[in-house]
Design a protein around this motif. Structure first.
Motif, short mmCIF file in Angstrom:
data_model
loop_
_atom_site.label_atom_id
_atom_site.label_comp_id
_atom_site.label_asym_id
_atom_site.label_seq_id
_atom_site.Cartn_x
_atom_site.Cartn_y
_atom_site.Cartn_z
N ASN A 127 12.73 12.09 0.79
CA ASN A 127 11.39 10.87 0.87
C ASN A 127 10.48 11.22 -0.29
N ARG B 230 6.73 7.37 6.70
CA ARG B 230 5.79 7.82 7.75
C ARG B 230 6.53 7.85 9.12
N GLN C 3 7.78 15.31 7.26
CA GLN C 3 8.02 14.23 6.61
C GLN C 3 8.17 14.50 5.25
#
Ligand SMILES: Nc1ncnc2c1ncn2[C@@H]1O[C@H](COP(=O)(O)OP(=O)(O)OP(=O)(O)O)[C@@H](O)[C@H]1O
Length: 342
Positions: free
Chosen positions: A208, A190, A199
């Motif tokens: 991610n 985050r 993100q």
């Protein structure tokens, strides 16, 4: 040296144009109103300490052309006399560039403002359609592009001028929606506690997402680069990479749909940047379009809204060249800033 905000921009040829991303910088010189711009090899931003070094070494030292003006699109908000690039160490200082590199005019735009200009300038041969009806000719448009970051800009037509609306829409929140999302989201990295679009929807975001899926399923994450993940995903060669790519196009569909709603983009939603071009087959599977249209009570509206992938490899440069030749056709005063030496 005077700072000018006049809107009757006329630039002197030759004009250096540059699209400065977080990873790559692409330059060309527009010689006149008609000839194809003279292009130069792509520059890696990490290879040069400053943008001035890069322009001097990779462009000015390689040509007999002496640009008198420069139009530069940068990844980051355009504020004041020192413009920081969000995902690189370069800082654009137009006054210093004029003094050191000999320009008499510099216009600096946001990079997605340039992508929006490209949408007007590019022909259909540079677009791959992903569903929806025929675009309305002067309908509002929106451009979004996963690259080093997630860029967003709107484009509206008013008083016979195309006006890009730059913003930082890539940083809007992205929330979980399905039971599978609920399993994966707790494992996403985050930014100050928040999962933003960027993100997940960019090169770093692919990694991610891939790692979060692996963690959620207690599996080993074999890949560490975005290209490895999309290559394995497209080839159906790795289970986690396949799901990563599926979720990536799903989340991109959700965000693209939200932006289509915000701008009422009857002129089309345009996907740009390095990553979209590389995953066209995945964008054409039904997941992207399903997520894009899943916007009750406006599913019908969304089903009619066309989406395009911009396939031109140097789209922003194309938009900058169009602007350099006929600035009056575009209203870039919403965020573009001009410095002039006269
Ligand atoms: N085949 C691929 N699949 C997925 N991602 C890739 C692939 N090749 C490169 N990337 C990633 O794309 C990103 C670069 O995107 P792009 O080419 O649009 O660069 P950029 O213009 O510097 O981006 P930005 O303008 O957002 O800063 C990097 O994060 C890189 O790791």
């Amino acid at each position: 040296m005077a700072y000018s905000t006049d809107h009757d921009v006329v630039l002197d040829f030759p004009i250096l144009i540059g699209d400065i991303g977080g990873t790559n910088a692409r330059f060309a010189i527009v010689v006149d109103s008609y000839a194809e711009p003279r292009e130069f090899p792509v520059v890696q931003t990490a290879d040069f300490a400053t943008i001035e070094d890069a322009i001097q070494t990779a462009i000015l030292d390689q040509t007999h052309l002496i640009p008198r003006s420069a139009v530069l699109a940068v990844a980051g908000p355009v504020n004041g006399d020192e413009i920081d690039l969000t995902n690189s160490n370069w800082v654009v200082r137009p006054r210093e560039m004029m003094a050191h590199l000999g320009f008499s005019d510099i216009v600096v735009l946001n990079d997605f403002e340039a992508q929006a200009l490209a949408v007007v300038a590019l022909g259909e041969e540079h677009l791959e359609k992903i569903g929806g009806n025929v675009a309305e000719t002067v309908g509002s448009r929106v451009v979004l592009g996963p690259g080093t970051g997630l860029g967003v800009a709107g484009l509206v037509h008013a008083r016979r001028t195309w006006i890009p609306v730059p913003g930082e829409g890539g940083h809007m929140d992205l929330g979980p929606r399905t039971a599978r999302d609920e399993q994966i989201f707790p494992h996403l990295e985050r930014i100050e506690g928040r999962v933003s679009g960027e993100q997940v929807l960019c090169g770093r975001g692919l990694v991610n997402l891939y790692r979060a899926i692996a963690k959620a399923d207690a599996k080993e994450a074999a890949f560490s680069s975005p290209a490895e993940i999309t290559t394995a995903g497209l080839a159906q060669a790795d289970e986690i990479a396949v799901e990563t790519l599926n979720l990536f196009v799903t989340y991109l569909g959700r965000v693209a749909g939200d932006l289509g709603l915000v701008f009422m983009s009857r002129g089309g939603v345009f996907l740009t940047g390095g990553i979209a071009q590389k995953i066209v087959p995945a964008l054409k599977n039904s997941l992207f379009r399903a997520a894009f249209e899943d916007k009750a009570p406006h599913n019908e509206l969304m089903a009619s809204m066309p989406v395009y992938v911009i396939t031109h490899p140097l789209a922003a440069l194309h938009g900058l060249a169009a602007y350099a030749r006929t600035p009056a056709r575009f209203g870039v005063e919403t965020a573009g800033r001009r410095w002039r030496l006269r």
